[in-house]
Design an enzyme around this catalytic site. Structure first.
Site, PDB file in Angstrom:
ATOM      1  N   TYR A  56       0.810  -1.220   0.000  1.00  0.00           N
ATOM      2  CA  TYR A  56       0.000   0.000   0.000  1.00  0.00           C
ATOM      3  C   TYR A  56       0.845   1.274   0.000  1.00  0.00           C
ATOM      4  O   TYR A  56       0.522   2.250   0.677  1.00  0.00           O
ATOM      5  CB  TYR A  56      -0.912   0.040   1.232  1.00  0.00           C
ATOM      6  CG  TYR A  56      -1.904  -1.091   1.384  1.00  0.00           C
ATOM      7  CD1 TYR A  56      -2.302  -1.876   0.305  1.00  0.00           C
ATOM      8  CD2 TYR A  56      -2.459  -1.359   2.632  1.00  0.00           C
ATOM      9  CE1 TYR A  56      -3.200  -2.907   0.461  1.00  0.00           C
ATOM     10  CE2 TYR A  56      -3.371  -2.381   2.795  1.00  0.00           C
ATOM     11  CZ  TYR A  56      -3.741  -3.169   1.717  1.00  0.00           C
ATOM     12  OH  TYR A  56      -4.640  -4.183   1.886  1.00  0.00           O
ATOM     13  N   ARG A 206     -16.670  -1.192  -0.955  1.00  0.00           N
ATOM     14  CA  ARG A 206     -15.797  -0.116  -1.449  1.00  0.00           C
ATOM     15  C   ARG A 206     -16.546   1.220  -1.548  1.00  0.00           C
ATOM     16  O   ARG A 206     -16.299   2.035  -2.420  1.00  0.00           O
ATOM     17  CB  ARG A 206     -15.162  -0.488  -2.788  1.00  0.00           C
ATOM     18  CG  ARG A 206     -14.334  -1.761  -2.713  1.00  0.00           C
ATOM     19  CD  ARG A 206     -13.342  -1.900  -3.828  1.00  0.00           C
ATOM     20  NE  ARG A 206     -12.622  -3.164  -3.751  1.00  0.00           N
ATOM     21  CZ  ARG A 206     -11.586  -3.433  -2.954  1.00  0.00           C
ATOM     22  NH1 ARG A 206     -11.147  -2.476  -2.154  1.00  0.00           N
ATOM     23  NH2 ARG A 206     -11.004  -4.601  -2.940  1.00  0.00           N
ATOM     24  N   PHE A 208     -19.930   1.529  -1.864  1.00  0.00           N
ATOM     25  CA  PHE A 208     -21.265   1.458  -2.480  1.00  0.00           C
ATOM     26  C   PHE A 208     -22.336   1.389  -1.402  1.00  0.00           C
ATOM     27  O   PHE A 208     -23.442   1.910  -1.566  1.00  0.00           O
ATOM     28  CB  PHE A 208     -21.354   0.238  -3.398  1.00  0.00           C
ATOM     29  CG  PHE A 208     -22.216   0.453  -4.621  1.00  0.00           C
ATOM     30  CD1 PHE A 208     -21.708   0.273  -5.896  1.00  0.00           C
ATOM     31  CD2 PHE A 208     -23.543   0.852  -4.497  1.00  0.00           C
ATOM     32  CE1 PHE A 208     -22.513   0.478  -7.019  1.00  0.00           C
ATOM     33  CE2 PHE A 208     -24.347   1.061  -5.604  1.00  0.00           C
ATOM     34  CZ  PHE A 208     -23.831   0.876  -6.870  1.00  0.00           C
TER      35      PHE A 208
END
Length: 327
Positions: A56, A206, A208
């Site tokens: 990341y 994510r 939604f």
């Protein structure tokens, strides 16, 4: 905040954790200091479980800086398993024993700590037997550099084989009202049988499963949702209709749809600790509020009736998804 035990080795974590990926990658431009602020506020609100990974970007540095004042009071998780020299990084795997050790040492340095609480294999490596992976992590546990062994994106066969070598405390995989692959592949049953905890990433689909979703074209190019099938065309319409029904359900309980989605996870017959990520303290507070939501069996059935098979559209393109569904 109440804590629960994950696995058979005594891993104790808060009922909800915090995923760190968005502090540095995947969701458009980020501000490292906001990441530090959110992590520290999460700790003050009772969260003790923080997740990051070598892949990341500068995430481990951000997380390490944030938790330094209270490092020994928390559970810090990171991951290994990618070839960091590949372009793109996530296109090639590396869980060879020498690389696992290399990643462990580098993560200790980046995080500014002398031990990793949970060390996950980020993704199965088809070229390295899982027994070798489990053996190396087991050695790191004996050496005091790691406390608990975790797997991520693994299938039942790998979980069982790894657990015979070194006890697996947790599996981290995508799981939510939206994404139910773990049920279809009977992985949930394996976790229940072996008493392994589940740490769902992307528990809000994510983003939604919130009140802030928008079509793929409205996200910046460096936001992964712009290229997620669940946001495209007919899939978006179907998924948005389902989320609107979930919102109505949530409003009747005087909670947000995000809180409903997280509570759905935490009310399953399984030791589950979701790790939603956010850059917003307001969203953080909202997510933590979900730990107080109780759902009845009828509530759970009614939620499933809205999305009986999860969302429309795959969470990854076909060529990538096969890497995340390997047994």
């Amino acid at each position: 905040m109440d804590k629960i035990t994950l696995g058979t080795q005594g891993l104790r974590v808060s009922k909800i954790g915090l995923g760190g990926m968005g502090f540095s990658v995947a969701y458009g431009a980020s501000d490292p200091q906001k990441g530090v602020d959110v992590i520290r506020e999460a700790y003050h609100l009772g969260v003790n479980f923080f997740d990051t990974a070598e892949v990341y970007g500068d995430n481990e540095k951000i997380v390490g800086k944030a938790v330094k004042p209270f490092r020994d009071d928390i559970v810090l998780a990171t991951k290994f398993g990618f070839d960091m020299s590949a372009k793109p990084i996530t296109s090639k795997f590396n869980s060879r024993p020498d690389n696992i050790r290399k990643v462990a040492e580098n993560s200790l340095l980046q995080l500014g700590t002398d031990y990793i609480d949970v060390f996950y294999q980020h993704i199965p490596d088809p070229d390295v037997p899982i027994e070798e992976v489990a053996g190396v992590v087991g050695d790191l546990i004996k050496e005091g550099k790691v406390k608990y062994f975790g797997l991520s994106n693994s299938g039942s066969d790998s979980i069982r084989r790894a657990n015979k070598i070194t006890p697996v405390s947790v599996l981290q995989s995508e799981y939510s009202i939206f994404e139910r692959e773990l049920e279809d592949r009977h992985i949930i049953e394996t976790l229940q049988e072996l008493n392994i905890g589940l740490v769902p990433y992307a528990p809000l689909g994510r983003g939604f499963l919130t009140d802030a979703v928008k079509p793929a074209s409205e996200y910046p190019e460096d936001d992964m949702r712009r290229h997620d099938e669940r946001w495209n065309e007919e899939n978006f319409k179907y998924n948005l209709n389902a989320v609107n029904q979930l919102k109505a359900f949530a409003e009747n309980k005087h909670i947000s749809v995000a809180q409903l989605a997280l509570a759905w996870l935490m009310n399953q017959d399984l030791n589950v600790v979701p790790i939603p990520g956010t850059r917003s303290i307001k969203r953080l507070q909202e997510n933590i509020g979900s730990t107080q939501v109780k759902l009845s069996r009828q509530d759970l059935d009614d939620i499933l009736a809205i999305l009986p098979n999860g969302s429309a559209g795959s969470r990854y393109p076909a060529g990538v998804l096969e890497n995340f569904t390997r047994e």
